[in-house]
Design a protein around this motif. Structure first.
Motif, PDB file in Angstrom:
ATOM      1  N   MET A 165     -14.337  14.697  14.813  1.00  0.00           N
ATOM      2  CA  MET A 165     -15.312  15.781  14.879  1.00  0.00           C
ATOM      3  C   MET A 165     -15.302  16.642  13.617  1.00  0.00           C
ATOM      4  SD  MET A 165     -14.315  16.496  18.796  1.00  0.00           S
ATOM      5  CE  MET A 165     -15.102  18.074  18.999  1.00  0.00           C
ATOM      6  N   VAL A 166     -14.351  16.415  12.749  1.00  0.00           N
ATOM      7  CA  VAL A 166     -14.236  17.196  11.510  1.00  0.00           C
ATOM      8  C   VAL A 166     -14.873  16.409  10.365  1.00  0.00           C
ATOM      9  CG1 VAL A 166     -12.615  18.298   9.911  1.00  0.00           C
ATOM     10  CG2 VAL A 166     -12.052  18.130  12.350  1.00  0.00           C
ATOM     11  N   ASN A 167     -15.605  17.096   9.503  1.00  0.00           N
ATOM     12  CA  ASN A 167     -16.146  16.431   8.312  1.00  0.00           C
ATOM     13  C   ASN A 167     -15.112  16.514   7.195  1.00  0.00           C
ATOM     14  OD1 ASN A 167     -18.028  15.127   6.652  1.00  0.00           O
ATOM     15  ND2 ASN A 167     -18.625  17.087   5.764  1.00  0.00           N
ATOM     16  N   ILE A 173     -23.867  18.402   4.708  1.00  0.00           N
ATOM     17  CA  ILE A 173     -22.962  18.940   5.735  1.00  0.00           C
ATOM     18  C   ILE A 173     -23.803  19.590   6.824  1.00  0.00           C
ATOM     19  CG2 ILE A 173     -21.044  19.322   4.130  1.00  0.00           C
ATOM     20  CD1 ILE A 173     -21.723  22.329   4.240  1.00  0.00           C
ATOM     21  N   SER A 174     -23.182  19.791   7.982  1.00  0.00           N
ATOM     22  CA  SER A 174     -23.884  20.394   9.122  1.00  0.00           C
ATOM     23  C   SER A 174     -23.177  21.669   9.535  1.00  0.00           C
ATOM     24  CB  SER A 174     -23.873  19.439  10.316  1.00  0.00           C
ATOM     25  OG  SER A 174     -24.406  18.200   9.948  1.00  0.00           O
ATOM     26  N   SER A 175     -23.965  22.621  10.022  1.00  0.00           N
ATOM     27  CA  SER A 175     -23.326  23.789  10.631  1.00  0.00           C
ATOM     28  C   SER A 175     -22.805  23.342  11.995  1.00  0.00           C
ATOM     29  CB  SER A 175     -24.302  24.950  10.751  1.00  0.00           C
ATOM     30  OG  SER A 175     -25.402  24.578  11.525  1.00  0.00           O
ATOM     31  N   GLY A 176     -21.896  24.094  12.563  1.00  0.00           N
ATOM     32  CA  GLY A 176     -21.316  23.691  13.841  1.00  0.00           C
ATOM     33  C   GLY A 176     -20.243  22.636  13.694  1.00  0.00           C
ATOM     34  N   GLN A 177     -19.855  22.345  12.446  1.00  0.00           N
ATOM     35  CA  GLN A 177     -18.808  21.353  12.234  1.00  0.00           C
ATOM     36  C   GLN A 177     -17.783  21.918  11.256  1.00  0.00           C
ATOM     37  OE1 GLN A 177     -20.051  17.649  10.364  1.00  0.00           O
ATOM     38  NE2 GLN A 177     -18.473  16.516  11.474  1.00  0.00           N
ATOM     39  N   PHE A 230     -13.354  25.230   6.214  1.00  0.00           N
ATOM     40  CA  PHE A 230     -14.406  26.243   6.308  1.00  0.00           C
ATOM     41  C   PHE A 230     -15.521  25.704   7.180  1.00  0.00           C
ATOM     42  CE2 PHE A 230     -17.040  23.907   3.269  1.00  0.00           C
ATOM     43  CZ  PHE A 230     -16.101  23.265   2.476  1.00  0.00           C
ATOM     44  N   ASN A 231     -16.414  26.608   7.590  1.00  0.00           N
ATOM     45  CA  ASN A 231     -17.617  26.137   8.277  1.00  0.00           C
ATOM     46  C   ASN A 231     -18.793  26.994   7.849  1.00  0.00           C
ATOM     47  OD1 ASN A 231     -18.336  28.266  10.297  1.00  0.00           O
ATOM     48  ND2 ASN A 231     -16.235  27.872  10.958  1.00  0.00           N
ATOM     49  N   PHE A 232     -19.966  26.454   8.054  1.00  0.00           N
ATOM     50  CA  PHE A 232     -21.200  27.143   7.690  1.00  0.00           C
ATOM     51  C   PHE A 232     -21.998  27.503   8.944  1.00  0.00           C
ATOM     52  CE2 PHE A 232     -20.214  25.781   3.421  1.00  0.00           C
ATOM     53  CZ  PHE A 232     -20.831  26.723   2.614  1.00  0.00           C
ATOM     54  N   ASP A 233     -21.280  27.806  10.028  1.00  0.00           N
ATOM     55  CA  ASP A 233     -21.955  28.176  11.280  1.00  0.00           C
ATOM     56  C   ASP A 233     -22.804  29.430  11.054  1.00  0.00           C
ATOM     57  OD1 ASP A 233     -20.431  26.132  12.163  1.00  0.00           O
ATOM     58  OD2 ASP A 233     -19.228  27.310  13.574  1.00  0.00           O
ATOM     59  N   GLY A 234     -24.048  29.359  11.465  1.00  0.00           N
ATOM     60  CA  GLY A 234     -24.924  30.514  11.377  1.00  0.00           C
ATOM     61  C   GLY A 234     -25.508  30.750   9.995  1.00  0.00           C
ATOM     62  N   PHE A 235     -25.225  29.876   9.050  1.00  0.00           N
ATOM     63  CA  PHE A 235     -25.780  30.037   7.696  1.00  0.00           C
ATOM     64  C   PHE A 235     -27.178  29.419   7.619  1.00  0.00           C
ATOM     65  CE2 PHE A 235     -22.305  31.201   4.590  1.00  0.00           C
ATOM     66  CZ  PHE A 235     -21.354  31.512   5.546  1.00  0.00           C
ATOM     67  N   MET A 285     -18.862  20.492 -11.117  1.00  0.00           N
ATOM     68  CA  MET A 285     -19.891  21.299 -10.473  1.00  0.00           C
ATOM     69  C   MET A 285     -20.501  20.480  -9.347  1.00  0.00           C
ATOM     70  SD  MET A 285     -22.118  23.643 -10.069  1.00  0.00           S
ATOM     71  CE  MET A 285     -21.553  24.793 -11.327  1.00  0.00           C
ATOM     72  N   GLY A 286     -20.693  21.075  -8.185  1.00  0.00           N
ATOM     73  CA  GLY A 286     -21.315  20.322  -7.093  1.00  0.00           C
ATOM     74  C   GLY A 286     -21.980  21.230  -6.077  1.00  0.00           C
ATOM     75  N   PHE A 287     -22.612  20.611  -5.106  1.00  0.00           N
ATOM     76  CA  PHE A 287     -23.299  21.346  -4.035  1.00  0.00           C
ATOM     77  C   PHE A 287     -23.022  20.691  -2.681  1.00  0.00           C
ATOM     78  CE2 PHE A 287     -25.739  22.989  -7.485  1.00  0.00           C
ATOM     79  CZ  PHE A 287     -26.190  24.226  -7.056  1.00  0.00           C
ATOM     80  N   PHE A 288     -22.876  21.543  -1.668  1.00  0.00           N
ATOM     81  CA  PHE A 288     -23.010  21.086  -0.286  1.00  0.00           C
ATOM     82  C   PHE A 288     -24.446  21.360   0.119  1.00  0.00           C
ATOM     83  CE2 PHE A 288     -18.483  22.478  -0.432  1.00  0.00           C
ATOM     84  CZ  PHE A 288     -17.911  21.248  -0.185  1.00  0.00           C
ATOM     85  N   GLU A 289     -25.090  20.395   0.739  1.00  0.00           N
ATOM     86  CA  GLU A 289     -26.450  20.588   1.225  1.00  0.00           C
ATOM     87  C   GLU A 289     -26.373  20.828   2.725  1.00  0.00           C
ATOM     88  OE1 GLU A 289     -29.309  20.608  -0.745  1.00  0.00           O
ATOM     89  OE2 GLU A 289     -30.276  21.342   1.085  1.00  0.00           O
ATOM     90  N   LEU A 290     -26.499  22.097   3.139  1.00  0.00           N
ATOM     91  CA  LEU A 290     -26.422  22.416   4.564  1.00  0.00           C
ATOM     92  C   LEU A 290     -27.727  22.026   5.239  1.00  0.00           C
ATOM     93  CD1 LEU A 290     -24.752  23.658   6.860  1.00  0.00           C
ATOM     94  CD2 LEU A 290     -25.784  25.864   6.298  1.00  0.00           C
ATOM     95  N   GLN A 291     -27.620  21.115   6.187  1.00  0.00           N
ATOM     96  CA  GLN A 291     -28.798  20.588   6.877  1.00  0.00           C
ATOM     97  C   GLN A 291     -29.324  21.626   7.860  1.00  0.00           C
ATOM     98  OE1 GLN A 291     -29.399  16.968   6.078  1.00  0.00           O
ATOM     99  NE2 GLN A 291     -27.921  17.672   4.567  1.00  0.00           N
ATOM    100  N   GLY A 292     -30.626  21.553   8.097  1.00  0.00           N
ATOM    101  CA  GLY A 292     -31.249  22.487   9.035  1.00  0.00           C
ATOM    102  C   GLY A 292     -30.986  22.095  10.485  1.00  0.00           C
TER     103      GLY A 292
END
Ligand SMILES: [Cu+2]
Length: 361
Positions: free
Chosen positions: A231-233, A269-273, A329-334, A354-361
């Motif tokens: 369940m962890v990324n 990446i996904s929020s909630g994970q 870390f998590n991006f919950d609520g972002f 240099m990089g990016f996480f792409e938080l999915q909608g």
């Protein structure tokens, strides 16, 4: 004979072309792939775009940066008569040219044809047997960070010592302690042998049966054979640098070898994970490297050898060479969108780390 300085290199290389490309564009909009929010008017500023022009041939390299985040090598698994799990690995040292930024080729020394080498993963207490063949052109070893006997330490003059081209050896020991570790060549001159690409991750998962209560739950989440771990990324990032003109300074920096790889292809990446990064610094020639996360904070487990964070709520962590640790870390609520991460030695960032996480909608 004149030796190119880092600045000369920048002027003449593909990275130098960034500034030129930026200067020729009068206005620039924000895009996911280019990654950086740019001040608009080229009349006032002619600042270049961060990144590199062109594309790396990942197929020729033999590995894809997004795949390197998760391609754990669990070895060939069997059971010993005493019930202990045995994991057997095969590692071959070879010379191989790798494209580390578009048009810049580095004559690497590799484990299994890739830099970083295979991401060995096991569980504390497993028996590890590493069959090592040197098919390269220089003497090499594999030195593991972990607990083992002197003769399994992979250093010159002890045990089988340095393994010459065409020779092989076996490193065998029990995996301990759990954590985020590494292995690397220990032949002399050490900094050259490491810097040429002979390193990789050695991840030892905790065994939940050894712990109780909340620590047992954490151990499950860290152990690849438990559903809680699924369940962890999880992502492996090895911070490295490349001295492309052999002057004892790095010209290119990266995580997982290819400069700007996760800027050109942001990590979804996904929020909630829960997000977990196994971060390892193998950069030569610079005393420290670092990881900085934008717009968020993380907990940190230095060396990964504890089940409680050793630092909480930080957005930057520095590591000396061979230091490593686990970030959570998590991006919950972002808001969905691209979230930047990079070395906070900004010079390293501009030269590829240099990089990016792409938080999915
Ligand atoms: Cu070596």
């Amino acid at each position: 004979m004149s030796i190119f300085s880092r600045r000369d290199f920048l002027k003449s290389s593909a990275v130098g072309a960034i500034g030129l490309a930026g200067a020729t564009v009068a206005s620039r909009k924000y895009t996911k792939t280019s990654g950086i929010r740019q001040s608009i008017s080229g009349e006032e500023h002619e600042h270049g775009q961060m990144g590199a022009v062109g594309e790396v041939d990942h197929q020729a390299n033999g590995f894809y940066p997004l795949d390197l985040l998760t391609d754990w090598d669990y070895g060939q698994v069997s059971k010993l008569p005493n019930g202990q799990v045995m994991r057997e690995y095969y590692i071959v040292a070879t010379d191989k040219e790798l494209e580390i930024v578009p048009g810049v080729f580095f004559p690497a020394w590799t484990y299994n044809g890739r830099v970083p080498g295979p991401a060995l993963r096991c569980v504390e207490g497993d028996r590890i047997r590493v069959n090592f063949l040197n098919a390269g052109t220089h003497p090499h070893t594999i030195h593991f960070h972990g607990i083992h006997s002197a003769k399994m330490d992979g250093v010159p003059g002890v045990g089988d010592g340095t393994i010459n081209p065409g020779e092989h050896t076996i490193y065998e020991f029990d995996a301990a302690p759990f954590g985020c570790h590494l292995y690397h060549c220990h032949a002399i001159p050490l900094k050259r042998h490491i810097h040429k690409g002979l390193y990789g991750a050695f991840i030892i998962d905790p065994d939940p049966d050894k712990y109780t209560g909340s620590r047992r739950e954490v151990a499950k989440s860290r152990n690849h054979s438990y559903i809680e771990n699924g369940m962890v990324n999880e992502m492996l990032m090895i911070m490295n640098g490349f001295d492309t003109n052999f002057d004892g300074e790095n010209e290119i920096y990266a995580v997982n070898t290819v400069a700007f790889a996760y800027q050109n292809e942001p990590i979804p990446i996904s929020s909630g994970q829960l997000q977990r990064v196994y971060l390892i610094n193998v950069t030569e020639f610079d005393p420290i490297n670092s990881f900085h996360l934008h717009a968020n904070f993380f907990d940190y487990y230095d060396h990964g050898t504890t089940l409680e964070p050793t630092l909480r709520t930080v957005d930057t962590i520095m590591q000396c060479q061979a230091q490593r640790g686990i970030l959570e870390f998590n991006f919950d609520g972002f808001e969905p969108g691209p979230y930047m991460f990079h070395a906070h030695q900004t010079e390293f960032a501009e030269l590829g780390w240099m990089g990016f996480f792409e938080l999915q909608g």
